[in-house]
Enzyme design. Structure first.
Site, PDB file in Angstrom:
ATOM      1  N   SER A  34       0.801  -1.260   0.062  1.00  0.00           N
ATOM      2  CA  SER A  34      -0.123   0.060  -0.095  1.00  0.00           C
ATOM      3  C   SER A  34       0.682   1.390  -0.031  1.00  0.00           C
ATOM      4  O   SER A  34       1.495   1.409  -0.847  1.00  0.00           O
ATOM      5  CB  SER A  34      -1.103  -0.075   1.212  1.00  0.00           C
ATOM      6  OG  SER A  34      -1.956   1.071   1.166  1.00  0.00           O
ATOM      7  N   ASP A  94       9.928   5.520 -10.156  1.00  0.00           N
ATOM      8  CA  ASP A  94       9.554   5.940 -11.400  1.00  0.00           C
ATOM      9  C   ASP A  94      10.110   7.534 -11.910  1.00  0.00           C
ATOM     10  O   ASP A  94      10.500   7.828 -12.842  1.00  0.00           O
ATOM     11  CB  ASP A  94       7.954   6.619 -11.347  1.00  0.00           C
ATOM     12  CG  ASP A  94       7.255   5.203 -11.593  1.00  0.00           C
ATOM     13  OD1 ASP A  94       7.738   4.182 -11.761  1.00  0.00           O
ATOM     14  OD2 ASP A  94       5.978   5.101 -11.488  1.00  0.00           O
ATOM     15  N   LYS A 111      -0.490  -3.977  -3.520  1.00  0.00           N
ATOM     16  CA  LYS A 111      -1.874  -3.540  -2.975  1.00  0.00           C
ATOM     17  C   LYS A 111      -1.967  -2.101  -3.376  1.00  0.00           C
ATOM     18  O   LYS A 111      -1.401  -1.194  -3.000  1.00  0.00           O
ATOM     19  CB  LYS A 111      -2.083  -3.516  -1.608  1.00  0.00           C
ATOM     20  CG  LYS A 111      -3.539  -3.070  -1.032  1.00  0.00           C
ATOM     21  CD  LYS A 111      -3.528  -2.846   0.424  1.00  0.00           C
ATOM     22  CE  LYS A 111      -4.823  -2.537   0.709  1.00  0.00           C
ATOM     23  NZ  LYS A 111      -5.240  -0.822   0.499  1.00  0.00           N
TER      24      LYS A 111
END
Length: 542
Positions: free
Chosen positions: A285, A296, A310
């Site tokens: 999460s 990224d 998740k």
């Protein structure tokens, strides 16, 4: 009955209205109402209303994802603990030891420690209510309460013949999500973050700025076993290391509609310091939001094992009579556009909880053009093998042999050296080994179960008798040789013993400091940060 029926009806509306036309909602509610009424009037025995309705709620929500849950009023304190890390209690972790409830850990500076409660104490009763053959949840409920109120615990302590009564004044317990913060290696900072409670970003900022004052030149953020928490806290932590205005995470609601776009709102603390983020299969999460955003942006090297996967966002809706519905309302997407959700909960019942196949995953690119994929959690840039440990060590811990011997050690030694210097000696190990052998310790070997099936099959097929000697040899080979097995796992057994011993003297802070010193993955992260050329090449690899 009225309270639970209303809650159930509202939950049914909340669920069905997303999947059915409004006339179907009305129809199904009429069916549910009539069915329950007829059961209540005509069933031969008295119906346990709460259990029946709660079972109906659970059954309904089980058709969805595991994160959409009903929280009745009496469970709200547990829900608050999960989101804020705060509760009214004594500051101790309890667990089972055979049929007894024991104190497993005590948090520094909290009422349990101040009252004189010790790790290893057996809980006999709380305020006159017996805890013998009860469950830990019963003891936890009894010990929790409003800050400032008193509770009396009767305990049995190692070496004491008579029970001891201890009065404890409850307090507001705030669990610090920063398990450890310090300098490791050569000017490398380490922050171990265990959860994303409310305001955990404030604690993270304090820890990082303190390490900066100590002159760190690179940083390790340890998110292993961090189950996540609040999305906004994850976004705030990313803001410390990403420029203002950068996208951290985007949520999309029903039908792929963009819900919220979380961007860095403030000036960062440091956009240059090299960072390694440690993750594993239990990083979930909010942990995946942080590691995904930094990956990224090519801002950090992610190291460890693939994360949990998740990618679902929950919101909390208040219900009548103090209940709450925690409902999945969106999916989140990292800055490159990928959703890291691993399990597809929207498939047909026969395929429910199916992992998203490789053929349906999509390639995305980081800022530097590195390829990353969706549907698989966060895949680390540097993969590390999982160290599962020896079976004998696991079973020695599970059977409380390590715990019991550490308690015995504690009452034989008034003090020990600081946790970072402490090691189990050869004499200590041999004493533990004798302790285990004298206890007639055995544990179940699953291979023996397979062997029994193997022999039954061999008898059925007529090949057992001609080869009986060979089968006998195999059976003998599968028998335990505890001393030999222990010696093969000596190092990790000694580390397990050391952790238990340290917990008696230095609580959680000492345990964390010892663990950091012996952690193989932290050592690998340190080695990478020391090799600046290798670190940069990973972030720029096409």
């Amino acid at each position: 009955m009225k309270k639970n029926f209303i809650s159930a009806a509202l939950l049914l509306v909340a669920t069905l209205s997303f999947a059915n036309p409004l006339e179907d909602v009305s129809k199904n509610l009429d069916i549910f109402n009539s069915l329950f009424k007829e059961l209540y009037i005509n069933y031969v025995d008295t119906i346990p209303v709460d259990k029946i309705v709660n079972a109906g709620i659970d059954g309904m929500l089980n058709k969805l994802d595991p994160y959409t849950t009903y929280i009745p009023e009496d469970k709200e304190k547990d829900f608050k603990l999960m989101t804020t890390g705060e509760y009214g209690g004594i500051g101790a972790l309890i667990g089972m030891h055979g049929d007894s409830i024991v104190i497993n850990q005590i948090y520094s500076g909290h009422p349990a420690e101040k009252s004189g409660l010790k790790v290893g104490d057996i809980l006999l009763d709380v305020d006159g209510k017996t805890m013998i053959k009860k469950k830990p949840v019963d003891a936890s409920t009894a010990l929790k309460g409003m800050p400032g109120t008193k509770t009396v615990a009767k305990i049995k302590r190692y070496g004491e013949q008579k029970p001891i009564k201890i009065e404890i004044t409850r307090a507001k317990i705030s669990l610090n999500p920063i398990r450890y913060s310090g300098v490791v290696g050569d000017s490398i900072g380490l922050i171990v973050l265990t959860s994303f409670y409310d305001k955990c970003s404030d604690e993270m900022q304090k820890a990082f700025l303190d390490l900066k004052k100590q002159g760190i030149k690179s940083l390790i953020i340890d998110l292993r076993d961090n189950p996540g928490g609040l999305l906004n806290e994850a976004s705030s932590i990313c803001n410390f290391f990403l420029p203002k205005g950068e996208t951290v995470v985007t949520t999309k609601t029903k039908g792929g509609k963009v819900g919220n776009v979380y961007k860095t709102a403030n000036q960062p603390l440091d956009t240059k310091i090299p960072i390694v983020v440690l993750v594993n299969a239990h990083s979930a999460s909010a942990s995946e939001i942080v590691s995904g955003a930094l990956q990224d942006d090519d801002r950090a090297v992610i190291m460890g094992q693939r994360t949990y996967g998740k990618g679902l966002v929950q919101s909390t809706v208040s219900l009548p009579y103090g209940g709450k519905l925690k409902v999945t309302t969106a999916k989140y997407y990292t800055p490159s556009g990928r959703c890291i959700q691993k399990i597809n909960y929207t498939t047909k019942d026969g395929e429910k909880n199916a992992e998203i196949p490789d053929s349906l995953t999509t390639e995305f690119k980081t800022k530097n053009g590195r390829i990353v994929r969706d549907g698989r959690g966060i895949m680390p840039d540097v993969k590390l093998d999982t160290d599962t440990g020896k079976v004998i060590t696991y079973n020695l811990v599970l059977d409380n042999k390590v715990f019991d011997w550490a308690t015995k050690y504690y009452y034989a030694h008034s003090s020990i050296v600081p946790s970072t210097e402490f090691e189990v000696t050869e004499e200590d190990y041999q004493d533990f080994k004798k302790f285990v052998i004298d206890s007639k310790f055995k544990y179940k070997v699953s291979t023996k179960d397979f062997m029994k099936d193997f022999i039954d099959a061999a008898k059925y097929e007529g090949v057992y008798e001609p080869n009986k000697a060979l089968f006998d040899t195999l059976e003998i080979a599968l028998e335990h040789n505890i001393p030999v097995e222990m010696d093969s796992a000596k190092q990790e057994i000694c580390e397990a013993l050391a952790l238990e011993i340290i917990s008696r003297y230095y609580n959680e802070s000492g345990m964390a400091a010892y663990s950091v010193k012996h952690d193989k993955e932290i050592k690998q992260a340190i080695d990478l940060l020391k090799d600046e050329e290798k670190y940069r090449s990973i972030l720029n690899e096409k």
